[in-house]
Design a protein around this motif. Structure first.
Motif, PDB file in Angstrom:
ATOM      1  N   TYR A  74       0.677  -1.373   0.069  1.00  0.00           N
ATOM      2  CA  TYR A  74       0.324  -0.218  -0.537  1.00  0.00           C
ATOM      3  C   TYR A  74       0.758   0.653   0.001  1.00  0.00           C
ATOM      4  O   TYR A  74       0.251   2.276  -0.608  1.00  0.00           O
ATOM      5  CB  TYR A  74      -1.248  -0.013   1.272  1.00  0.00           C
ATOM      6  CG  TYR A  74      -1.926  -0.965   0.918  1.00  0.00           C
ATOM      7  CD1 TYR A  74      -3.352  -1.079   0.003  1.00  0.00           C
ATOM      8  CD2 TYR A  74      -2.562  -2.175   1.928  1.00  0.00           C
ATOM      9  CE1 TYR A  74      -3.940  -1.256   0.096  1.00  0.00           C
ATOM     10  CE2 TYR A  74      -3.542  -2.933   1.593  1.00  0.00           C
ATOM     11  CZ  TYR A  74      -4.003  -2.367   0.945  1.00  0.00           C
ATOM     12  OH  TYR A  74      -5.517  -3.680   0.660  1.00  0.00           O
ATOM     13  N   GLU A 101       1.474   1.725  -3.275  1.00  0.00           N
ATOM     14  CA  GLU A 101       0.965   2.380  -4.232  1.00  0.00           C
ATOM     15  C   GLU A 101       0.752   3.574  -3.834  1.00  0.00           C
ATOM     16  O   GLU A 101       0.530   4.693  -5.032  1.00  0.00           O
ATOM     17  CB  GLU A 101      -0.581   1.481  -4.105  1.00  0.00           C
ATOM     18  CG  GLU A 101      -0.390   0.134  -4.270  1.00  0.00           C
ATOM     19  CD  GLU A 101      -1.616  -0.514  -3.872  1.00  0.00           C
ATOM     20  OE1 GLU A 101      -2.983  -0.124  -3.524  1.00  0.00           O
ATOM     21  OE2 GLU A 101      -1.783  -2.132  -4.156  1.00  0.00           O
ATOM     22  N   GLU A 102       0.846   3.896  -2.715  1.00  0.00           N
ATOM     23  CA  GLU A 102       0.625   5.501  -2.325  1.00  0.00           C
ATOM     24  C   GLU A 102       2.094   6.919  -3.149  1.00  0.00           C
ATOM     25  O   GLU A 102       1.877   7.277  -3.869  1.00  0.00           O
ATOM     26  CB  GLU A 102      -0.132   5.777  -0.878  1.00  0.00           C
ATOM     27  CG  GLU A 102      -1.384   4.894  -0.331  1.00  0.00           C
ATOM     28  CD  GLU A 102      -2.574   5.649  -1.083  1.00  0.00           C
ATOM     29  OE1 GLU A 102      -2.523   6.849  -1.403  1.00  0.00           O
ATOM     30  OE2 GLU A 102      -3.187   5.375  -1.091  1.00  0.00           O
ATOM     31  N   GLU A 151       0.794   9.398  -6.226  1.00  0.00           N
ATOM     32  CA  GLU A 151       1.928  10.427  -5.722  1.00  0.00           C
ATOM     33  C   GLU A 151       2.713  10.971  -6.014  1.00  0.00           C
ATOM     34  O   GLU A 151       3.222  12.362  -6.667  1.00  0.00           O
ATOM     35  CB  GLU A 151       2.438  10.849  -4.165  1.00  0.00           C
ATOM     36  CG  GLU A 151       1.268  10.347  -2.992  1.00  0.00           C
ATOM     37  CD  GLU A 151       0.597  12.065  -3.019  1.00  0.00           C
ATOM     38  OE1 GLU A 151       0.780  13.315  -3.664  1.00  0.00           O
ATOM     39  OE2 GLU A 151      -0.581  11.606  -2.429  1.00  0.00           O
ATOM     40  N   ASN A 173      -7.926   9.676  -1.191  1.00  0.00           N
ATOM     41  CA  ASN A 173      -7.962   8.623  -2.038  1.00  0.00           C
ATOM     42  C   ASN A 173      -8.237   9.463  -3.299  1.00  0.00           C
ATOM     43  O   ASN A 173      -9.070   8.787  -3.975  1.00  0.00           O
ATOM     44  CB  ASN A 173      -8.722   7.178  -1.485  1.00  0.00           C
ATOM     45  CG  ASN A 173      -8.912   6.552  -0.546  1.00  0.00           C
ATOM     46  OD1 ASN A 173      -7.596   5.112  -0.984  1.00  0.00           O
ATOM     47  ND2 ASN A 173      -9.311   7.000   0.543  1.00  0.00           N
TER      48      ASN A 173
END
Length: 343
Positions: A128, A131-132, A136, A258
């Motif tokens: 995660y 993914e973030e 970004e 999100n």
């Protein structure tokens, strides 16, 4: 401790075999050149037919020293030449040469990184985090001890290093001294403590965020050097409780957290001394009317938070703005607040 295979071992083995083969060819050619007084091409030819044992006729009748040298070359060289040839064949037939090229490409890309993030542990939390960071648009390097994960990540074009984040050499390879932050998110608390200690030792000013499986390790990680420690179960419980008690507020923050495209984003923006915003009030800056950006809070250069910001709040150099707006508009604000980063 988990034994980590060395992905460069086959490459080193091939290079050694290639070096031995070249050395044999050089030695043989040099020997025939000076013993039999023949041309360089003929010397190389004699060496090749001797090492390969094909049995072709000699270029010139060999002298006694030449025969002795040939015997020495056959006895000492044939087995080494066979080893070199079989190693090279195995290296290329296994496809490891492709992995070697990919590894060099990855290392070259990592060497160019600055202000990137290092994610130690590609488990449930690490996935995660990656993914973030990708959403970004941030640069990052993944470190994990699982060869299968690293192989899979490399095949996808990710910058991934096989090893432990608690290993100094691995963190140096990930360019920790040029990195902006480290996420210690393995599933083992003791491993995270070692990662934090090593990262803090190598880069005293780097931002370190770690996960902990229990409250008992939270303070240990902070003492080890982590700036922030998160307990996934506690964060999940807080989110669930917020959704139960104040669902509309929770929905708003979920939307902010999100975002994709031009949806709302909360961003931190530093005001540089060269910014035109320095000395202006929020009302004078007209950030809301011109950029449709809302300043939620400000952090002064001395670290004091100002939550009750308004039109009379004066902006100064070194102040951090917590702003709410679309990605596009926040990018425009960043150019105004910190023009030096775009020069």
């Amino acid at each position: 401790m988990v034994a980590i295979p060395n992905p460069k071992a086959s490459s080193k083995k091939f290079k050694l075999a290639f070096f031995i083969l070249c050395l044999l060819l050089f030695t043989g050619a040099l020997g025939y050149r000076f013993i039999e007084k023949i041309s360089l091409l003929d010397s190389i030819y004699m060496t090749v037919i001797t090492l390969s044992t094909v049995g072709y006729k000699e270029v010139v009748p060999l002298s006694i020293p030449g025969k002795i040298f040939t015997i020495f070359l056959i006895v000492s060289g044939v087995s080494l030449a066979g080893y070199s040839a079989s190693t090279a064949l195995a290296y290329f037939s296994s496809g490891e040469w492709k992995e070697d090229i990919e590894r060099k490409r990855r290392d070259k890309m990592i060497r160019k990184l600055t202000n990137h993030y290092i994610v130690c542990g590609y488990g449930r939390t690490g996935r995660y985090v990656v993914e973030e960071l990708k959403a970004e648009g941030k640069s990052y390097v993944i470190i994990d001890t699982d060869p299968e994960k690293i192989s899979h990540l490399s095949a996808r074009g990710e910058l991934a290093i096989l090893g432990s984040g608690s290993d100094e050499e691995v963190l140096i390879e990930a360019k920790i001294k040029e990195a902006k932050g480290v996420a210690a998110v393995t599933s083992i608390d003791n491993e995270n403590i070692l990662i934090v200690l090593t990262a803090r030792f190598l880069n005293p000013s780097i931002l370190i965020v770690s996960r902990a499986s229990s409250k008992n390790f939270e303070q240990k990680l902070i003492k080890a050097g982590a700036n922030h420690v998160l307990l996934p179960q506690k964060v999940a419980a807080w989110r669930i409780t917020s959704m139960l008690i104040r669902p509309e507020v929770a929905d708003f923050f979920c939307e902010v957290a999100n975002v994709e495209g031009n949806e709302l984003v909360v961003e931190q923006i530093l005001v540089s001394p060269s910014s035109s915003l320095v000395g202006q009030t929020l009302a004078q800056s007209q950030l809301h009317s011109n950029l449709n950006v809302t300043i939620l809070a400000c952090k002064s250069p001395d670290g004091t938070w100002m939550h009750a910001v308004g039109g009379k709040t004066t902006l100064c150099a070194g102040m951090t703005l917590i702003a709410l707006g679309s990605r596009e508009n926040l990018h425009k604000l960043l150019k105004i607040a910190n023009p030096g980063s775009f020069s």
